[in-house]
Enzyme design. Structure first.
Site, short mmCIF file in Angstrom:
data_model
loop_
_atom_site.label_atom_id
_atom_site.label_comp_id
_atom_site.label_asym_id
_atom_site.label_seq_id
_atom_site.Cartn_x
_atom_site.Cartn_y
_atom_site.Cartn_z
N THR A 280 0.84 -1.19 0.00
CA THR A 280 0.00 0.00 0.00
C THR A 280 0.88 1.24 0.00
O THR A 280 2.11 1.16 -0.10
CB THR A 280 -0.99 -0.03 1.19
OG1 THR A 280 -1.92 1.05 1.05
CG2 THR A 280 -0.28 0.07 2.52
N LYS A 284 3.92 1.24 -3.87
CA LYS A 284 3.39 0.43 -4.97
C LYS A 284 4.26 0.47 -6.23
O LYS A 284 4.22 -0.46 -7.04
CB LYS A 284 1.96 0.86 -5.30
CG LYS A 284 0.97 0.52 -4.19
CD LYS A 284 -0.45 0.79 -4.60
CE LYS A 284 -1.41 0.40 -3.48
NZ LYS A 284 -2.83 0.53 -3.91
N ASN A 305 0.39 -4.03 -6.15
CA ASN A 305 -0.15 -4.08 -4.78
C ASN A 305 -0.09 -5.49 -4.18
O ASN A 305 -0.50 -5.69 -3.05
CB ASN A 305 -1.60 -3.57 -4.73
CG ASN A 305 -2.61 -4.62 -5.15
OD1 ASN A 305 -2.37 -5.39 -6.09
ND2 ASN A 305 -3.75 -4.64 -4.49
N ASP A 320 -5.85 -4.18 -7.39
CA ASP A 320 -6.61 -2.95 -7.13
C ASP A 320 -7.65 -2.69 -8.21
O ASP A 320 -8.73 -2.14 -7.92
CB ASP A 320 -5.66 -1.75 -7.04
CG ASP A 320 -5.01 -1.62 -5.67
OD1 ASP A 320 -5.56 -2.17 -4.69
OD2 ASP A 320 -3.94 -0.99 -5.59
N GLY A 344 -6.07 12.86 -7.68
CA GLY A 344 -4.83 12.21 -7.29
C GLY A 344 -4.14 11.60 -8.49
O GLY A 344 -4.76 11.36 -9.53
N GLY A 346 -1.28 9.15 -7.83
CA GLY A 346 -0.35 8.16 -7.29
C GLY A 346 -0.66 6.76 -7.79
O GLY A 346 -1.36 6.56 -8.79
N ALA A 348 -2.57 4.36 -6.53
CA ALA A 348 -3.98 3.99 -6.53
C ALA A 348 -4.71 4.62 -7.71
O ALA A 348 -5.57 3.99 -8.35
CB ALA A 348 -4.64 4.41 -5.22
N ASN A 367 -4.82 16.93 -9.85
CA ASN A 367 -3.85 16.67 -8.79
C ASN A 367 -3.25 17.99 -8.34
O ASN A 367 -3.10 18.92 -9.14
CB ASN A 367 -2.75 15.72 -9.29
CG ASN A 367 -1.87 15.22 -8.16
OD1 ASN A 367 -2.34 14.53 -7.27
ND2 ASN A 367 -0.59 15.57 -8.20
N LEU A 433 -11.52 6.03 -2.01
CA LEU A 433 -10.82 4.76 -1.77
C LEU A 433 -10.45 4.56 -0.31
O LEU A 433 -10.07 3.46 0.10
CB LEU A 433 -9.56 4.67 -2.64
CG LEU A 433 -9.74 4.83 -4.15
CD1 LEU A 433 -8.49 4.35 -4.87
CD2 LEU A 433 -10.96 4.10 -4.67
N TYR A 435 -11.12 3.91 3.60
CA TYR A 435 -12.16 3.20 4.34
C TYR A 435 -12.10 3.46 5.84
O TYR A 435 -12.98 3.06 6.58
CB TYR A 435 -12.10 1.69 4.07
CG TYR A 435 -10.77 1.05 4.36
CD1 TYR A 435 -10.50 0.51 5.61
CD2 TYR A 435 -9.79 0.98 3.38
CE1 TYR A 435 -9.29 -0.08 5.89
CE2 TYR A 435 -8.57 0.38 3.65
CZ TYR A 435 -8.32 -0.15 4.89
OH TYR A 435 -7.11 -0.73 5.16
#
Length: 478
Positions: A280, A284, A305, A320, A344, A346, A348, A367, A433, A435
């Site tokens: 994570t 990655k 990942n 992912d 973003g 990155g 993810a 971004n 994304l 949680y």
């Protein structure tokens, strides 16, 4: 053995903790330095009431404890209660407690000889550990505070190479895996704390150690898996994977590893014979050069990942994409979004953009660092721009779906909404994304005007189940 650290302010509170966790415990350590009142008669009777073997400790402030009066006073307190049923007494190396040690030996009380380093891991840890006992039969105990994965390697190497009984405790986030593996590698006991313990910055409860990590079942044949990241202890991945292992009676354990140096972790993975690990933020991309083979998704996305050991070395995968797309497709049964904004740029975000492009969705990537948005957009032939209020009008043209992939909203950035001034209409789907927390400020703002929302929990479960199959060769148990 599992040893519960008793750090409550009263003996009555400590007895409640023992009763709460008794079925998981083999012994307890009474931290007398944490008591707010000293009742000699009650302390003499405490072993009888506790009903489990006890270590008596009066930890000095300089060793991370709360005892702040003189050594003479501390020795006097020890002597008052030594004959009352305590099985061990913990005495620091080279402290002025030799009179206590002599009295303990006469009464058949075993001595734990300890050294505490609250600043890090001593360079001479193996030598110091061997030299700690001052008499035959004393058990050496070193409490360290690792500050890196390199420190963790030193601790685990020392444990594995030590013969005879001894205790090495690794505190804090960096040391968390060692606390679970210490029994496997020969530590006399593993120290645990009650939940929300004020004396342990990263509490590991007896129940969690036994039920989640199945501590008592770990052996030299146990397969070790894990997750690497920074931060990582918030991850629910250990719950997903360890629950699966338990349901299928697999001899395996899955641990969180806080990692600052990917190269050091790969060395640790070889030493521990780690069979696979999840990856994570922020590693990655960093892991890819160290893999002997990668899947098509990893090659296309540039992010990995999932790492799995093979006979030729570690191979890399990306689950992912599946994890991201599956919950979204379930939500969009009436029609998949034709246009989307991705916040973003990155690792993810790369998986999200890849999945949406495969589904035929037009994408705008925004971004804070514009160059990263533009670079990612060029790779995937889509639109990129700097994230600022000035882009909101263009975002609205793509905002059937808005996906938040950055760390904004995650600890310690819980108060941040990366598009706090965006004028939601209520028709968009907002997908974060993250949680933990379950509902970020980003999701709350969208939900308040009627948007459908998704957080990262279903994605985590879906990608975790795909990882589980790569790790074990079996489907995740329902």
């Amino acid at each position: 053995m599992i040893c519960l650290s008793l750090t409550r302010e009263t003996l009555a509170e400590n007895l409640k903790e023992i009763e709460r966790y008794k079925k998981y415990l083999q012994l307890c350590e009474l931290r007398g330095d944490c008591l707010t009142e000293w009742d000699t008669e009650a302390l003499r009777d405490f072993p009888r009431q506790a009903g489990v073997p006890l270590i008596l400790t009066l930890r000095r402030a300089g060793d991370g404890g709360n005892w702040r009066t003189s050594e003479e006073e501390r020795c006097s307190r020890f002597m008052e209660i030594l004959s009352s049923g305590y099985t061990w007494v913990d005495l620091e190396h080279a402290s002025a407690t030799e009179s206590v040690a002599r009295a303990a030996r006469k009464k058949g009380i075993r001595i734990i000889r300890s050294f505490h380093d609250t600043r890090g891991v001593p360079e001479d840890l193996p030598e110091r550990f061997r030299e700690l006992p001052e008499r035959e039969g004393e058990i050496p105990r070193i409490v360290t505070t690792p500050r890196s994965v390199a420190d963790l390697r030193i601790i685990l190497q020392t444990l594995r190479e030590t013969s005879g009984p001894g205790i090495i405790q690794a505190m804090g986030e960096w040391g968390f895996p060692a606390r679970i593996l210490s029994g496997l590698y020969g530590s006399y006991f593993t120290l645990v704390s009650p939940e929300k313990s004020p004396d342990d910055p990263v509490p590991l409860s007896p129940e969690s150690l036994e039920k989640l990590y199945r501590y008592s079942t770990l052996s030299s044949s146990t397969s070790i898996f894990g997750i690497i990241g920074n931060p990582v202890l918030h991850s629910r991945s250990p719950l997903i994977h360890n629950s699966g292992y338990a349901k299928q009676s697999l001899d395996a354990v899955y641990l969180p590893f806080k990692v600052d140096d990917v190269g050091e972790f790969f060395s640790l993975a070889e030493e521990l014979s780690i069979q696979g690990f999840s990856v994570t933020i922020p590693h990655k991309s960093e892991v890819i050069p160290r893999l002997v083979q990668t899947s098509d998704e990893v090659a296309a996305i540039g992010a990995c990942n999932t790492v799995v050991r093979s006979s030729s070395g570690f191979k890399g995968y990306n689950t992912d994409v599946r994890g991201f797309m599956l919950p979204l497709k379930k939500l969009c049964v009436a029609g998949f979004p034709k246009r989307a904004v991705v916040i973003g740029a990155g690792g993810a975000a790369r998986a999200v953009v890849y999945g949406l492009k495969e589904a035929g969705t037009e994408i705008l990537i925004v971004n804070r660092t514009e160059s990263k948005a533009l670079d990612l957009a060029r790779e995937f032939n889509c639109r990129g721009a700097a994230l600022s209020p000035g882009i909101y009008s263009e975002m609205a043209e793509y905002a059937e779906l808005v996906v938040q992939t950055s760390a904004a909203g995650m600890h310690p950035l819980e108060e941040i909404d990366p598009v706090s001034e965006y004028p939601w209409t209520g028709k968009e789907i907002a997908y974060d994304l993250i949680y933990i927390p379950e509902k970020t400020r980003f999701l709350s703002a969208a939900e308040n005007v009627g948007c459908r929302i998704l957080n990262g929990a279903p994605m985590l479960q879906a990608q975790g189940e795909a990882q589980y199959k790569l790790f074990t060769g079996t489907e995740y148990p329902r």
